[in-house]
Design an enzyme around this catalytic site. Structure first.
Site, PDB file in Angstrom:
ATOM      1  CB  SER A 256      -0.899  -0.001   1.234  1.00  8.33           C
ATOM      2  OG  SER A 256      -0.121   0.308   2.376  1.00  8.33           O
ATOM      3  CE  LYS A 257      -1.442   6.509  -3.270  1.00  9.05           C
ATOM      4  NZ  LYS A 257      -2.911   6.380  -3.296  1.00  9.05           N
ATOM      5  NE  ARG A 258       0.417   0.514   6.072  1.00  6.82           N
ATOM      6  CZ  ARG A 258       1.112  -0.586   6.364  1.00  6.82           C
ATOM      7  NH1 ARG A 258       2.183  -0.519   7.106  1.00  6.82           N
ATOM      8  NH2 ARG A 258       0.705  -1.767   5.916  1.00  6.82           N
ATOM      9  N   GLY A 260       5.408   3.073   0.186  1.00 11.29           N
ATOM     10  CA  GLY A 260       6.059   3.869  -0.863  1.00 11.29           C
ATOM     11  C   GLY A 260       5.126   3.995  -2.043  1.00 11.29           C
TER      12      GLY A 260
END
Ligand code: GLU
Length: 468
Positions: A256-258, A260
């Protein structure tokens, strides 16, 4: 090859967000499979969700696939242009009683769900509009209600809640997968005749477009039993299903965006498409060699050898691969990519050390006079005078002699270092003077590409700084 036996696969992104790494990986594996088997690879934009779909995402998806070099065959299909087709099949299913209109309100559905959760049953809708009436009367009811009620109703597939059947399929990657039919419920096919929902539209399209293998992410496994029931209701043959492993972040949770950037185009500023392709190829497969292009991957590709467990997205590996591809670029290619206006001799000094394209700015001393504090010139607690002496010696070496071969220059500098009794005392201030940085390629190589005049200018600047 005759049409019937032709392998045909597809990627079916919804334009509700930018091209995701996971979708690009799915596209690549489909492409590889098609290439390996002499088949076709289709691009279908699943844009029936009007609220969430956006042209800008569609453009981003297309741009991303093109940048990666994942080419599709023929024109791009759009679900939004196929509403007549879905309507035709919906009517067919409604007429045969295999689908029906449901008029339950959101509150009623919610209440049903609450009860099921309490009983620890899987939430699903078992619709009275199917069971309280015979098929014939449902149709009459539906017809009668159409005018007032259809706006509130939605179309569902009639699924037997008392069935003892186990819906199963043989996943090409994961083997046998089973689902009890009675746990599926009367799931929705369309909001109305012109608004098909995912499971229905995907099946209509996959059968109509003669898709032979549905290769997609693991997150779609739970949709597959529903889709199988739709194939059956339509009287169509099933494709082969193959569910690719999830892509995980370093902590083994779903990427996920967490973790990167997850959107492909965000990689463009730093990575070469060939490197990203090479990297994605390994997200669920192991090839014989580490550096491999997609044509070579296709030769080895085999659905049965795709991994079952999640594939970890290891940025370090991506960076390493990228550095390998950067190294192989011709100076002119590299200059085009980075828009650098420097001599070709500079390029190998950069590309030998670069992991990400945007880090090229760390090398700006090749084209810009460096700025730094005089403290940077000082090697290990030596006095300013000592540093000055070192730079004067170096200046002498570079200035008075003919501009000689790198190796000869190095010999002179080594001799000076010996004379001073400390290599760092010669090379550290020189590096700082030439680059304004603590780390750089070999200062002698840098001097060679900067040229005599520039080197002398920079050493003089350093000496001046020390003299203030
Ligand atoms: N539109 C679906 C998605 O983007 C396609 C899934 C499928 O391949 O069936 O996830």
């Amino acid at each position: 090859m005759e049409k019937q036996g032709k392998i045909r696969v597809r990627i079916a992104p919804s334009p509700t967000g930018s091209l995701h790494i996971g979708t690009a990986r799915t596209a690549l594996f489909n492409w590889l499979f098609a290439r390996k088997n002499g088949g076709e690879f289709i691009l279908r934009i699943e844009d029936t969700d009007l609220e969430r779909s956006d042209k800008k995402y569609e453009e981003n998806i297309i741009e991303g696939l093109k940048w990666l070099g994942i080419n599709w065959d023929g024109l791009i299909y759009h679900q939004s242009e196929r509403l007549d087709v879905y309507e035709k099949y919906l009517k067919q299913l409604l007429d045969s009683g295999k689908a029906f209109w449901c008029y339950h309100t959101a509150e009623e559905l919610e209440a049903e769900k609450t009860v099921q959760m309490k009983r620890k049953e899987p939430p699903r809708h078992i619709c009275g509009y199917k069971t309280q009436n015979s098929i014939r009367s449902i149709r009459q009811l539906a017809e009668a209600d159409k005018t007032q009620n259809q706006e509130k109703g939605i179309i569902r597939l009639a699924v037997d809640e008392n069935s003892t059947r186990v819906v199963h399929f043989n996943d090409a990657i994961r083997g046998q997968i089973e689902w009890e039919e009675k746990l599926i419920g009367d799931f929705s096919l369309a909001k109305d005749l012109r608004t098909p929902l995912y499971n229905f539209a995907v099946v209509v399209d996959d059968t109509d477009m003669e898709i032979t293998h549905v290769i997609r992410g693991e997150d779609h496994i739970s949709n597959t039993p529903k889709q199988i029931l739709i194939y059956e209701a339509l009287g169509r043959e099933l494709p082969v299903f193959a569910h690719l492993p999830l892509i995980l972040g370093n902590d083994k949770s779903k990427l996920s965006k967490r973790h990167g950037a997850t959107s492909v185009m965000e990689y463009k500023k730093d990575y070469l498409p060939e490197a990203l392709i090479n990297f994605m190829g390994f997200l669920g497969f192991t090839y014989d060699k580490e550096i491999i292009n997609k044509e070579e991957m296709a030769e080895e590709f085999d659905l049965a050898k795709v991994h079952k467990s999640g594939a970890v997205f290891d940025v370090k590996k991506l960076n390493w691969l990228n550095s390998q591809y950067i190294k192989r670029l011709a100076p002119s290619e590299f200059k085009n990519l980075t828009d650098l206006k420097v001599s070709d001799a500079v390029i190998p000094l950069i590309t030998e050390r670069l992991e990400k394209l945007s880090d090229v700015n760390n090398f700006e001393y090749f084209w810009k006079t460096p700025e730094y504090d005089k403290e940077l010139l000082i090697w290990k607690g030596f006095s300013l005078d000592k540093i000055k002496e070192s730079l004067e010696l170096t200046l002498n070496t570079f200035g008075q002699r003919e501009w000689i071969q790198q190796e000869a220059l190095r010999k002179y500098l080594d001799a000076e270092a010996e004379q001073l009794g400390d290599r760092g005392l010669i090379y550290w201030p020189l590096r700082a003077a030439l680059t304004g940085q603590e780390k750089s390629p070999d200062p002698v190589e840098i001097a060679a590409v900067l040229g005599k005049d520039e080197v002398i200018k920079r050493i003089n600047t350093a000496i001046d700084k020390l003299s203030v």
